[in-house]
Motif scaffolding. Sequence first.
Motif, PDB file in Angstrom:
ATOM      1  N   ALA A 244      30.959  38.004  40.742  1.00 49.07           N
ATOM      2  CA  ALA A 244      30.282  39.234  41.157  1.00 49.07           C
ATOM      3  C   ALA A 244      28.774  39.048  41.161  1.00 49.07           C
ATOM      4  O   ALA A 244      28.064  39.658  41.962  1.00 49.07           O
ATOM      5  CB  ALA A 244      30.675  40.376  40.224  1.00 49.07           C
ATOM      6  N   GLU A 245      28.285  38.208  40.257  1.00 46.71           N
ATOM      7  CA  GLU A 245      26.840  37.976  40.173  1.00 46.71           C
ATOM      8  C   GLU A 245      26.381  36.863  41.111  1.00 46.71           C
ATOM      9  O   GLU A 245      25.237  36.839  41.543  1.00 46.71           O
ATOM     10  CB  GLU A 245      26.440  37.610  38.736  1.00 46.71           C
ATOM     11  N   GLN A 246      27.273  35.930  41.423  1.00 47.92           N
ATOM     12  CA  GLN A 246      26.913  34.769  42.243  1.00 47.92           C
ATOM     13  C   GLN A 246      27.272  35.050  43.696  1.00 47.92           C
ATOM     14  O   GLN A 246      28.411  34.881  44.116  1.00 47.92           O
ATOM     15  CB  GLN A 246      27.657  33.521  41.749  1.00 47.92           C
ATOM     16  N   ARG A 247      26.296  35.507  44.470  1.00 47.15           N
ATOM     17  CA  ARG A 247      26.538  35.847  45.864  1.00 47.15           C
ATOM     18  C   ARG A 247      25.847  34.890  46.828  1.00 47.15           C
ATOM     19  O   ARG A 247      25.882  35.089  48.038  1.00 47.15           O
ATOM     20  CB  ARG A 247      26.088  37.291  46.149  1.00 47.15           C
ATOM     21  N   THR A 248      25.205  33.856  46.290  1.00 48.16           N
ATOM     22  CA  THR A 248      24.533  32.874  47.137  1.00 48.16           C
ATOM     23  C   THR A 248      24.889  31.470  46.672  1.00 48.16           C
ATOM     24  O   THR A 248      24.920  31.198  45.466  1.00 48.16           O
ATOM     25  CB  THR A 248      23.009  33.059  47.093  1.00 48.16           C
ATOM     26  N   PHE A 249      25.171  30.591  47.625  1.00 46.91           N
ATOM     27  CA  PHE A 249      25.498  29.203  47.317  1.00 46.91           C
ATOM     28  C   PHE A 249      24.735  28.306  48.282  1.00 46.91           C
ATOM     29  O   PHE A 249      24.875  28.424  49.501  1.00 46.91           O
ATOM     30  CB  PHE A 249      27.005  28.973  47.463  1.00 46.91           C
ATOM     31  N   ARG A 250      23.901  27.442  47.726  1.00 47.63           N
ATOM     32  CA  ARG A 250      23.155  26.465  48.518  1.00 47.63           C
ATOM     33  C   ARG A 250      23.551  25.073  48.065  1.00 47.63           C
ATOM     34  O   ARG A 250      23.599  24.794  46.867  1.00 47.63           O
ATOM     35  CB  ARG A 250      21.644  26.612  48.331  1.00 47.63           C
ATOM     36  N   SER A 251      23.789  24.201  49.023  1.00 49.52           N
ATOM     37  CA  SER A 251      24.125  22.829  48.658  1.00 49.52           C
ATOM     38  C   SER A 251      23.686  21.880  49.760  1.00 49.52           C
ATOM     39  O   SER A 251      23.896  22.160  50.943  1.00 49.52           O
ATOM     40  CB  SER A 251      25.644  22.697  48.436  1.00 49.52           C
ATOM     41  N   ILE A 252      23.081  20.780  49.361  1.00 48.95           N
ATOM     42  CA  ILE A 252      22.832  19.691  50.293  1.00 48.95           C
ATOM     43  C   ILE A 252      23.243  18.400  49.597  1.00 48.95           C
ATOM     44  O   ILE A 252      22.747  18.073  48.520  1.00 48.95           O
ATOM     45  CB  ILE A 252      21.362  19.632  50.781  1.00 48.95           C
ATOM     46  N   ARG A 253      24.207  17.739  50.191  1.00 45.73           N
ATOM     47  CA  ARG A 253      24.701  16.471  49.659  1.00 45.73           C
ATOM     48  C   ARG A 253      24.251  15.361  50.594  1.00 45.73           C
ATOM     49  O   ARG A 253      24.518  15.403  51.799  1.00 45.73           O
ATOM     50  CB  ARG A 253      26.223  16.476  49.535  1.00 45.73           C
ATOM     51  N   VAL A 254      23.579  14.374  50.039  1.00 43.10           N
ATOM     52  CA  VAL A 254      23.081  13.238  50.803  1.00 43.10           C
ATOM     53  C   VAL A 254      23.799  12.002  50.309  1.00 43.10           C
ATOM     54  O   VAL A 254      23.671  11.625  49.132  1.00 43.10           O
ATOM     55  CB  VAL A 254      21.553  13.073  50.648  1.00 43.10           C
ATOM     56  N   ASP A 255      24.611  11.408  51.193  1.00 39.95           N
ATOM     57  CA  ASP A 255      25.408  10.225  50.838  1.00 39.95           C
ATOM     58  C   ASP A 255      26.265  10.497  49.603  1.00 39.95           C
ATOM     59  O   ASP A 255      26.429   9.638  48.725  1.00 39.95           O
ATOM     60  CB  ASP A 255      24.505   9.007  50.616  1.00 39.95           C
ATOM     61  N   GLY A 256      26.794  11.729  49.531  1.00 42.87           N
ATOM     62  CA  GLY A 256      27.693  12.090  48.440  1.00 42.87           C
ATOM     63  C   GLY A 256      27.020  12.611  47.198  1.00 42.87           C
ATOM     64  O   GLY A 256      27.698  13.129  46.297  1.00 42.87           O
ATOM     65  N   ASP A 257      25.702  12.492  47.100  1.00 40.19           N
ATOM     66  CA  ASP A 257      24.983  12.958  45.919  1.00 40.19           C
ATOM     67  C   ASP A 257      24.386  14.340  46.163  1.00 40.19           C
ATOM     68  O   ASP A 257      23.700  14.546  47.177  1.00 40.19           O
ATOM     69  CB  ASP A 257      23.867  11.980  45.545  1.00 40.19           C
TER      70      ASP A 257
END
Length: 319
Positions: A244-257
């Motif tokens: 309910a509190e987590q409404r944003t998700f950002r992710s950038i994976r570069v070569d799996g990391d």
Amino acid sequence: MSNFALIGAAGFIAPRHMAAIQATGNQLVAALDPSDSVGVIDSYFPESAFFTEFERFDRHIDKLQRGAEDERVDYVSICSPNYLHDAHIRFALRSGADAICEKPLVLNPWNIDGLVEAEARTGRKVSTILQLRLHPDIVALRERIAAEPADAPKHEVDLTYITGRGRWYLHSWKGEVKKSGGIATNIGVHFFDMLHFLFGPLQDSRVHLSEATRATGYLEYEKARVRWFLSVEIGDIPEPQRSAEQRTFRSIRVDGDEIEFSGGFADLHTRSYGEILAGRGFGLEDSRQAVETVAAIRNSVPRPSAAADDHPLLRVVRQ
């Protein structure tokens, strides 16, 4: 100390601009918004003049510009709906002020060409907020990539940005493609600018899914192959991160990391203003590739993808 006017004072992003004006030691002297739900101004500049009609705002700015030098508006900050940015930038330049515009600068590349001419005609400057270029973790990643040998293999990148929005979203101007530019423009343009900033010129673009609330595709840059996914559907946030509190998700994976850059956003508008006031802001040409990218995505026909070009969440959505 510089004088600012602000267009779009009731907008979601406007308080960050007010905070940046205040933090850099300047003052807001006039604000405009058709909505009068702007009590947030009291937290920053309660003495600012406020207008709900553009014509009265225009007349007030003209009066200030013809008055004493210390009352004149030096900058107009623009936080209005995306489709109005071009007109409001032109208003600022015609009024003898520099413009500071939120993302996206404009909806189409040819609008940039017209603004280049307007800058030359008026002698004023247009700056835009590309705050991810100032994020310390993104700057560090860019420096690492720049130090790689010229023949290094392209990086494999997965970019995910999900920001859960309520039912209101599609009933507002944000849900109208002609006004917002669509989801890739409205929530993705900063990230596409970041990719260009990190990995160089764009070489290829394909769209695999394009809906009102989510889009995904493939971009190839000089130094990276990128699978991207954008959504305003909270259900698209991976289960471990969803709450309910987590409404944003950002992710950038570069070569799996995973490149962690969820923090460090709080003061980026203030840092952007500091750079602009010091003459080091991002101008029209800095925005061109991102505007071209989102315009091409908006006008693309989705097509089937090769498995290697699929973003992992696309497979989940299709199930």
